[in-house]
Design a protein around this motif. Sequence first.
Motif, PDB file in Angstrom:
ATOM      1  N   ALA A  51      23.289  72.292   6.712  1.00 24.58           N
ATOM      2  CA  ALA A  51      23.799  73.648   6.958  1.00 24.58           C
ATOM      3  C   ALA A  51      24.764  73.627   8.147  1.00 24.58           C
ATOM      4  N   PRO A  52      25.779  74.489   8.113  1.00 24.23           N
ATOM      5  CA  PRO A  52      26.666  74.578   9.271  1.00 24.23           C
ATOM      6  C   PRO A  52      25.909  75.101  10.487  1.00 24.23           C
ATOM      7  N   GLN A  53      26.401  74.764  11.667  1.00 22.15           N
ATOM      8  CA  GLN A  53      25.791  75.211  12.915  1.00 22.15           C
ATOM      9  C   GLN A  53      26.849  75.891  13.762  1.00 22.15           C
ATOM     10  N   THR A  54      26.450  76.913  14.527  1.00 21.46           N
ATOM     11  CA  THR A  54      27.414  77.619  15.374  1.00 21.46           C
ATOM     12  C   THR A  54      26.816  77.866  16.751  1.00 21.46           C
ATOM     13  N   ILE A  55      27.703  78.124  17.693  1.00 18.10           N
ATOM     14  CA  ILE A  55      27.307  78.550  19.032  1.00 18.10           C
ATOM     15  C   ILE A  55      28.302  79.614  19.462  1.00 18.10           C
ATOM     16  N   LEU A  56      27.773  80.693  20.006  1.00 23.51           N
ATOM     17  CA  LEU A  56      28.638  81.833  20.350  1.00 23.51           C
ATOM     18  C   LEU A  56      28.228  82.404  21.701  1.00 23.51           C
ATOM     19  N   ILE A 103      35.066  79.860  23.800  1.00 19.09           N
ATOM     20  CA  ILE A 103      34.102  80.966  23.689  1.00 19.09           C
ATOM     21  C   ILE A 103      33.214  80.874  22.451  1.00 19.09           C
ATOM     22  N   ALA A 104      33.463  79.898  21.597  1.00 16.79           N
ATOM     23  CA  ALA A 104      32.644  79.709  20.398  1.00 16.79           C
ATOM     24  C   ALA A 104      32.895  78.311  19.848  1.00 16.79           C
ATOM     25  N   GLY A 105      31.962  77.832  19.077  1.00 19.91           N
ATOM     26  CA  GLY A 105      32.127  76.530  18.443  1.00 19.91           C
ATOM     27  C   GLY A 105      31.274  76.447  17.193  1.00 19.91           C
ATOM     28  N   ALA A 106      31.639  75.522  16.315  1.00 19.37           N
ATOM     29  CA  ALA A 106      30.885  75.384  15.067  1.00 19.37           C
ATOM     30  C   ALA A 106      31.042  73.990  14.494  1.00 19.37           C
ATOM     31  N   THR A 107      30.078  73.607  13.689  1.00 19.28           N
ATOM     32  CA  THR A 107      30.198  72.418  12.859  1.00 19.28           C
ATOM     33  C   THR A 107      30.073  72.898  11.418  1.00 19.28           C
ATOM     34  N   PHE A 108      31.055  72.586  10.615  1.00 22.34           N
ATOM     35  CA  PHE A 108      31.026  72.948   9.197  1.00 22.34           C
ATOM     36  C   PHE A 108      31.047  71.671   8.377  1.00 22.34           C
ATOM     37  N   ILE A 109      30.475  71.742   7.204  1.00 20.07           N
ATOM     38  CA  ILE A 109      30.329  70.577   6.351  1.00 20.07           C
ATOM     39  C   ILE A 109      31.479  70.531   5.350  1.00 20.07           C
ATOM     40  N   PRO A 163      32.081  81.501  28.635  1.00 19.30           N
ATOM     41  CA  PRO A 163      32.309  80.260  27.889  1.00 19.30           C
ATOM     42  C   PRO A 163      31.006  79.705  27.319  1.00 19.30           C
ATOM     43  N   VAL A 164      31.135  78.854  26.327  1.00 15.75           N
ATOM     44  CA  VAL A 164      29.982  78.159  25.759  1.00 15.75           C
ATOM     45  C   VAL A 164      30.217  76.659  25.889  1.00 15.75           C
ATOM     46  N   ASP A 165      29.151  75.927  25.967  1.00 10.55           N
ATOM     47  CA  ASP A 165      29.228  74.471  26.014  1.00 10.55           C
ATOM     48  C   ASP A 165      29.046  73.971  24.588  1.00 10.55           C
ATOM     49  N   VAL A 166      30.124  73.546  23.962  1.00  8.35           N
ATOM     50  CA  VAL A 166      30.041  73.141  22.553  1.00  8.35           C
ATOM     51  C   VAL A 166      29.150  71.922  22.357  1.00  8.35           C
TER      52      VAL A 166
END
Length: 167
Positions: free
Chosen positions: A162-167, A2-8, A55-58
């Motif tokens: 920068a970090p990126q997210t999807i929600l 249901i969510a995803g992210a890329t963090f540095i 759902p989200v497509d990461v």
Amino acid sequence: VIAGATFIGEHSYSTDRHPIAVGRPDNSDLAYAQDFGKRIMDKIESANDMDALYPVDVRAIKRPSQPFFPLLRFLRKVIKLRKSDTPLPRTPWVEDESMCAHCGLCVIACPAGAIAKGDELHTDQAKCIKCCACVKTCTKKARVYDTPFAVLLSDCFKKQKAPQTIL
């Protein structure tokens, strides 16, 4: 999902001489992650039932922006390095055996089990994944992994992403 992210995070090859994303995640990154967690919680709490938790497509997470010319410069240098037949280190190693306290922190830190308790001076090349966890946890700075890729990454990628997210 249901969510995803890329963090540095600081690169595993980062050293004092060749810093790569040093200090990441920083306070700003941590605040961003905390806010992201709150937004996920809001999404969950506002859903009436499981079907409402769409759902989200990461794979759709935006890649952190990367300036074109530093990337091109990096690729050019990697090709030049590969063509030069410069020998690349296979595993981290202990450069000065007198510095190793045989504390076993590297053994514990190694996710691949490439370092054996009692034989901390050696790394099993077949098991090592070059993550540098052993280097980062060595309090005596006895373990090193001096790869030419650290120089290239440090020189070519100075701009913070920068970090990126999807929600």
